[in-house]
Design a protein around this motif. Structure first.
Motif, short mmCIF file in Angstrom:
data_model
loop_
_atom_site.label_atom_id
_atom_site.label_comp_id
_atom_site.label_asym_id
_atom_site.label_seq_id
_atom_site.Cartn_x
_atom_site.Cartn_y
_atom_site.Cartn_z
N VAL A 178 -5.73 -29.96 70.68
CA VAL A 178 -6.84 -29.12 71.12
C VAL A 178 -7.29 -28.22 69.97
O VAL A 178 -8.48 -28.06 69.72
CB VAL A 178 -6.43 -28.27 72.35
CG1 VAL A 178 -7.49 -27.23 72.67
CG2 VAL A 178 -6.16 -29.16 73.55
N ALA A 179 -6.33 -27.66 69.24
CA ALA A 179 -6.66 -26.78 68.12
C ALA A 179 -7.43 -27.54 67.04
O ALA A 179 -8.41 -27.02 66.49
CB ALA A 179 -5.39 -26.16 67.54
N ASP A 180 -7.01 -28.78 66.77
CA ASP A 180 -7.72 -29.59 65.78
C ASP A 180 -9.15 -29.89 66.23
O ASP A 180 -10.09 -29.81 65.45
CB ASP A 180 -7.00 -30.92 65.53
CG ASP A 180 -5.68 -30.74 64.79
OD1 ASP A 180 -5.51 -29.71 64.10
OD2 ASP A 180 -4.82 -31.64 64.92
N ARG A 181 -9.31 -30.25 67.49
CA ARG A 181 -10.64 -30.57 68.00
C ARG A 181 -11.52 -29.33 68.05
O ARG A 181 -12.71 -29.41 67.73
CB ARG A 181 -10.53 -31.24 69.36
CG ARG A 181 -9.87 -32.62 69.22
CD ARG A 181 -9.89 -33.41 70.48
NE ARG A 181 -9.88 -32.60 71.68
CZ ARG A 181 -9.16 -32.84 72.76
NH1 ARG A 181 -8.38 -33.89 72.80
NH2 ARG A 181 -9.22 -32.07 73.80
N LEU A 187 -7.28 -22.49 61.07
CA LEU A 187 -6.38 -21.43 61.51
C LEU A 187 -5.27 -21.99 62.38
O LEU A 187 -5.37 -23.10 62.90
CB LEU A 187 -7.17 -20.38 62.30
CG LEU A 187 -8.33 -19.70 61.58
CD1 LEU A 187 -9.01 -18.71 62.51
CD2 LEU A 187 -7.87 -19.02 60.31
N ARG A 188 -4.25 -21.22 62.55
CA ARG A 188 -3.19 -21.60 63.49
C ARG A 188 -3.75 -21.53 64.90
O ARG A 188 -4.82 -20.95 65.14
CB ARG A 188 -2.00 -20.66 63.33
CG ARG A 188 -1.43 -20.75 61.92
CD ARG A 188 -0.25 -19.89 61.78
NE ARG A 188 0.85 -20.82 61.51
CZ ARG A 188 2.10 -20.49 61.59
NH1 ARG A 188 2.46 -19.29 61.94
NH2 ARG A 188 3.03 -21.39 61.31
N ALA A 189 -3.04 -22.10 65.83
CA ALA A 189 -3.53 -22.26 67.21
C ALA A 189 -3.98 -20.94 67.83
O ALA A 189 -4.97 -20.91 68.57
CB ALA A 189 -2.46 -22.91 68.07
N HIS A 190 -3.30 -19.85 67.55
CA HIS A 190 -3.65 -18.59 68.18
C HIS A 190 -5.01 -18.04 67.71
O HIS A 190 -5.57 -17.15 68.34
CB HIS A 190 -2.55 -17.54 67.98
CG HIS A 190 -2.39 -17.11 66.56
ND1 HIS A 190 -1.61 -17.82 65.67
CD2 HIS A 190 -2.91 -16.07 65.88
CE1 HIS A 190 -1.66 -17.21 64.49
NE2 HIS A 190 -2.44 -16.16 64.58
N GLY A 191 -5.57 -18.59 66.64
CA GLY A 191 -6.83 -18.07 66.12
C GLY A 191 -8.05 -18.93 66.40
O GLY A 191 -9.18 -18.53 66.13
#
Length: 124
Positions: free
Chosen positions: A46-49, A75-79
């Motif tokens: 999800v973060a990549d998409r 960014l990392r997932a939280h961002g």
């Protein structure tokens, strides 16, 4: 109603829907567990998409205002929610400021609405 006025109206309606779906997606990303955002899938996490959608928005913004496309940092997932919020808001503002009303812009906005909806749906 003249064709130009109709185009203005269509773009305005699409901007409202774009902002609505952007905010819903950002809220969803910010409230999702980090492991869900980073979980690998065949289409990417999800973060990549979300990063891919954000990068596309940056490129679209640059095409509206002119200039060289910038590469968005991953960014990392939280961002990712905040990053998507910023670049989506910049795109909407650029369209409004430049007073751009074209089929190309309308199609781009429809595409982003669809991508944002799909991002939320596909990860359940």
């Amino acid at each position: 109603m003249e064709a130009e006025e109709s185009g203005d109206s269509t773009t305005r309606v699409l901007l409202v829907e774009f902002r609505t779906q952007l905010q819903r997606t950002v809220d969803w990303l910010k409230s999702s567990p980090l492991d869900r955002l980073d979980r690998p899938t065949s289409g990417g996490s999800v973060a990549d998409r979300a990063h891919g959608i954000a990068q596309s928005m940056v490129s679209q913004t640059e095409s509206v205002v002119g200039g060289e496309p910038k590469v968005l940092p991953r960014l990392r997932a939280h961002g990712v929610g905040s990053q998507l919020s910023v670049v989506g808001s910049e795109l909407a503002s650029a369209i409004e400021t430049a007073d751009v009303h074209s089929v190309e812009i309308d199609l781009a906005l429809m595409g982003y609405v669809s991508q944002l909806l799909e991002l939320r749906r596909a990860s359940h």
